[in-house]
Design an enzyme around this catalytic site. Sequence first.
Site, PDB file in Angstrom:
ATOM      1  N   GLY A  52      -5.499   5.612 -12.926  1.00  0.00           N
ATOM      2  CA  GLY A  52      -6.259   5.702 -11.676  1.00  0.00           C
ATOM      3  C   GLY A  52      -5.530   6.329 -10.496  1.00  0.00           C
ATOM      4  N   SER A  82       0.802  -1.232   0.000  1.00  0.00           N
ATOM      5  CA  SER A  82       0.000   0.000   0.000  1.00  0.00           C
ATOM      6  C   SER A  82       0.838   1.288   0.000  1.00  0.00           C
ATOM      7  CB  SER A  82      -0.907   0.019   1.233  1.00  0.00           C
ATOM      8  OG  SER A  82      -1.562   1.266   1.298  1.00  0.00           O
ATOM      9  N   LYS A  85     -13.960  -4.480   2.550  1.00  0.00           N
ATOM     10  CA  LYS A  85     -14.915  -3.377   2.379  1.00  0.00           C
ATOM     11  C   LYS A  85     -16.371  -3.790   2.622  1.00  0.00           C
ATOM     12  CE  LYS A  85     -11.800  -1.026  -0.773  1.00  0.00           C
ATOM     13  NZ  LYS A  85     -11.599  -0.322  -2.035  1.00  0.00           N
TER      14      LYS A  85
END
Length: 307
Positions: free
Chosen positions: A271, A24, A75
Amino acid sequence: MDNFVHINANTRYCGLLGYPVRHSASPSFQNAALSFLHLNWRYLAMEVHPKSLFHAIEGAKSMGFIGLNLTVPHKETGFKLANKVNPTAQILGAINTICFEGLNKDGEWLPIRNWKNDSPVEVRSVGYNTDSDAIPASLKENFGFVSAQKSILILGAGGAGRVAALRLSAEGAKKIYIINRTVQKAENLAEEIHSHYPGTEVILQYPDPSEKVDLILNATSLGLKSSDPIPLDINQFSMRQAKYAFDMIYRPAETPFLTMARQSGCQIANGINMLLYQGAASLELWTGLPAPIEIMRKALIENIYHN
Ligand code: ATR
């Protein structure tokens, strides 16, 4: 990072829960922002197995965390576990951001950042979906694109494609074409759009060769690996039919999909801004302050493309 207030007994934490999470870029740009804002806070990344998500969220609640980000695969479960969910996330059934709120003696729920000297009677988790907010924000910044009354071809009806299709419909898109390898998923998504946003026409095939679309958006995972095929059938759709091409993938910076689009005359964007704007929106929810976008962008680009 030199501006950082040193960690001490007053340091507050936010963090990312994912599985896996080591790839990440969020800690790099969130900590750059916290440092810029002179907050005695840190943003951590924590690898949490899906079986432990409940305990991880409850632990963060107990330890006075300001908030959390959730990434794959948390999520949807995070949505179910949140004590309260904001209306946008309610429709999506998925959250990527939690803000913890504390109950005071007058019965008011206030953001945890407001508790400095005393402790709340009770803490609750409130879920948001800033991934969804990042889609129109990126299209606006990259192309000056506003979805109202536009025709959009979306490739992919997985987690990312579903959020994009629902958000662009919410923004007033006129027509949304959806193509997905597993047709059933595209059909389910079309049903959801019909029920929430009846003003948007949904078509589950490629536009006719004579028809133009304003935007083609890749929301599949095809392009992450160099051996991946292009995510669309070029016998059924030519990039010349599209004005803008957006790929949710940001690594590599230009996928074969974007190269083909560029060579066909489309304006293109990857993105990276989605990653930036979802993070900026989460930071704003936690701090109540405007996110230092350019500081975050610089740290993110450094982390993704120059490491
Ligand atoms: P994300 O959360 O990133 O959207 P996902 O929900 O697993 O991840 O969705 C991945 C998307 O890429 C889906 O649209 C998937 O198609 P399926 O719904 O049919 O699985 C698409 N995808 C992945 N690999 C693919 C492949 N080899 N060919 C075509 N589509 C593919």
